[in-house]
Scaffold this active site. Structure first.
Site, PDB file in Angstrom:
ATOM      1  N   HIS A  37      20.256  -3.102  36.386  1.00 60.47           N
ATOM      2  CA  HIS A  37      20.970  -4.289  35.912  1.00 60.47           C
ATOM      3  C   HIS A  37      22.417  -4.026  35.492  1.00 60.47           C
ATOM      4  O   HIS A  37      23.308  -4.808  35.838  1.00 60.47           O
ATOM      5  CB  HIS A  37      20.205  -4.933  34.746  1.00 60.47           C
ATOM      6  CG  HIS A  37      19.012  -5.726  35.165  1.00 60.47           C
ATOM      7  ND1 HIS A  37      18.892  -7.080  34.946  1.00 60.47           N
ATOM      8  CD2 HIS A  37      17.872  -5.356  35.806  1.00 60.47           C
ATOM      9  CE1 HIS A  37      17.737  -7.509  35.426  1.00 60.47           C
ATOM     10  NE2 HIS A  37      17.104  -6.474  35.954  1.00 60.47           N
ATOM     11  N   ASP A 127      23.672 -10.998  31.096  1.00 65.15           N
ATOM     12  CA  ASP A 127      22.591 -10.860  32.063  1.00 65.15           C
ATOM     13  C   ASP A 127      21.543 -11.916  31.715  1.00 65.15           C
ATOM     14  O   ASP A 127      21.281 -12.188  30.542  1.00 65.15           O
ATOM     15  CB  ASP A 127      21.986  -9.454  31.974  1.00 65.15           C
ATOM     16  CG  ASP A 127      21.001  -9.158  33.084  1.00 65.15           C
ATOM     17  OD1 ASP A 127      19.955  -9.835  33.151  1.00 65.15           O
ATOM     18  OD2 ASP A 127      21.261  -8.243  33.889  1.00 65.15           O
ATOM     19  N   SER A 314      15.557  11.564  47.693  1.00 68.36           N
ATOM     20  CA  SER A 314      16.022  11.580  46.307  1.00 68.36           C
ATOM     21  C   SER A 314      14.815  11.398  45.403  1.00 68.36           C
ATOM     22  O   SER A 314      14.236  10.305  45.331  1.00 68.36           O
ATOM     23  CB  SER A 314      17.038  10.454  46.081  1.00 68.36           C
ATOM     24  OG  SER A 314      17.457  10.413  44.735  1.00 68.36           O
ATOM     25  N   SER A 361      19.639  -2.031  46.289  1.00 68.92           N
ATOM     26  CA  SER A 361      19.366  -1.109  47.400  1.00 68.92           C
ATOM     27  C   SER A 361      19.262  -1.857  48.716  1.00 68.92           C
ATOM     28  O   SER A 361      19.733  -1.381  49.761  1.00 68.92           O
ATOM     29  CB  SER A 361      18.079  -0.331  47.132  1.00 68.92           C
ATOM     30  OG  SER A 361      18.248   0.586  46.073  1.00 68.92           O
TER      31      SER A 361
END
Length: 458
Positions: A37, A127, A314, A361
């Site tokens: 976020h 947010d 990763s 992503s």
């Protein structure tokens, strides 16, 4: 005790803060500290500050905020105390929610006091998951503008929470998991099972569940809601949401409009990729908040070994112990604790992205035209995965939402060797072109950014 401090590498100098005095607007930005976020909200704050040099932006982020982004001199980034993190996500969220009103109210007071003439707030941006944003804006008598960190499909599912519950929740139990939301514009391909927790499934009475419901009831009261997306990605849903909210502003994708600063490739991923053939490498990453269970980690590893595919994975160090013996030292790939994702995805050697389906992503994969294999975990992952597979047709969701060796091999083969993968890449190219047009000078996102700038800087 509440603690507030500027981040030295991003804070305005004392002279700059004082000289700003009472001239120009002062915008407080309240970040939600979990998952991905903070990063897009800081990116859009950076873009707004660059476009409005006379405005002052105080960015308040609980916990350890990502301070790697370079920001203009009229942005002050504050880390604020958020309780004692335990490492347990649900416990940390509950702890944060108990103190968020106190820390943000105090943070705003500090931000105002640190200007020489007590430069009062002119606007508050928060947010959407910061449940106290509306309250603090009202107390300060300023406009409340809120950032929804996912896309229009997830936003729609929350806005329609009451209607969805009426239809698909009986005696406190979610029903009809394979039923679609064909009664909501643009959502006919979304099933009940694809919805984020907190709408019909999950613990609706938890502190997090109550926060989500409060959000669903209050979004229409915000002066504007902005998202890191572009109108052309969800045209029907966007049009519908524009009729439900005072103002919906799609200002992304930020990976194009406000790209982050280059980050160091500390583990040598890019030089390794330089040695691989084009579109042959699988890149695997599940973001900052998700790790598959051991049996699924093993299934991924076995599928990669059996497929003989080169890979960059990763994966946090503590999870490596679950991988098959010798796999980490495999000559076919590299397992690293962190990778520069945007740069890796943009590398011509990468042909497929195995991901959790987080919205950031997903946008980064679209930007690099890389097909996705999605394994959803929580939040918006399921609905994003559904969009990837059934709406945009740019990837696939793993069967049953769980990695198995055979299914993972099949998904990899689809993406890299079958005609379906070619179709996904063709669709990705078309979506990327729409995104580039959206952030262009006359594009929808550029116009929406200007509207957002006018709201927060006047």
């Amino acid at each position: 005790m509440l603690q507030f401090y500027d981040l030295p590498q991003t804070a305005m100098s004392k002279q700059t803060m004082q000289s700003s005095g009472g001239a120009g607007p002062h915008v407080a930005v309240l970040a939600y500290p979990f998952g991905s976020h903070p990063s897009p909200l800081l990116a859009i704050t950076r873009g707004l500050a660059s476009a409005a040099p006379n405005a002052l932006f105080s960015f308040l982020c609980p916990g350890k905020c990502n301070s790697s982004q370079q920001v203009p001199s009229n942005v002050r980034v504050y880390n604020v105390w958020d309780g004692a993190p335990t490492g347990n996500a649900l416990e940390d969220i509950a702890s944060f929610m108990k103190v968020e009103l106190a820390i943000f109210k105090k943070g705003v007071e500090v931000a105002v006091a640190e200007t020489e003439t007590g430069r009062k707030l002119s606007c508050l941006v928060s947010d959407a998951f910061v449940r106290v944003g509306k309250e603090i804006a009202e107390e300060n008598g300023v406009a409340w503008v809120t950032f929804f960190a996912s896309g229009a499909a997830s936003l729609s599912s929350h806005v329609y929470t009451d209607l969805i519950r009426q239809k698909f929740r009986v005696a406190g139990i979610a029903t009809g998991e394979d039923e679609t939301l064909d009664f909501i514009p643009g959502m006919s391909n979304v099933r009940i099972r694809d919805l984020p927790e907190g709408i019909v499934s999950g613990d609706l009475e938890s502190s997090f569940g109550r926060m989500l419901y409060q959000m669903s009831q209050e979004l229409h009261q915000a002066t504007a809601v902005f998202v890191n997306s572009f109108e052309e990605l969800h045209p029907s849903i966007t049009k519908d949401m524009e009729s439900k909210l005072k103002k919906l502003l799609s200002v992304g994708p930020l990976v194009f409009s406000t790209p982050p600063a280059t980050v160091p490739d500390s583990h040598g991923c890019l030089p390794w990729l330089d040695k691989q053939k084009p579109a042959t490498v699988a890149y695997i990453s599940f973001g900052s908040g998700a790790i598959p269970p051991p049996n699924e980690l093993i299934a991924i590893a076995e599928a990669l070994e059996a497929s003989r595919l080169p890979f960059v994975w990763s994966l946090r160090d503590q999870a490596k112990q679950h991988l098959p013996k010798g796999f980490v030292d495999s000559a076919n790939g590299m397992v690293v604790p962190w990778a520069p994702q945007i740069d890796v995805l943009a590398h011509g050697a990468v042909g497929v992205f195995i991901t959790h389906g987080g919205f950031n992503s997903m946008l980064e994969s679209i930007a690099s035209e890389v097909p996705m294999i999605v394994r959803p975990f929580f939040g918006d992952h399921m609905i994003n995965g559904r969009m990837v597979e059934a709406v945009w047709e740019i990837g696939v969701v793993v069967k049953g939402g769980i990695f198995t060796k055979n299914d993972t091999m099949n998904c990899l083969d689809m993406a890299l060797a079958q005609e379906k993968g070619s179709k996904w890449r063709k669709n990705l190219k078309a979506i990327k072109e729409m995104a580039l047009t959206a952030v262009g000078p006359q594009g929808s996102s550029a116009k929406n950014f200007k509207a957002l700038l006018d709201l927060v800087s006047n």
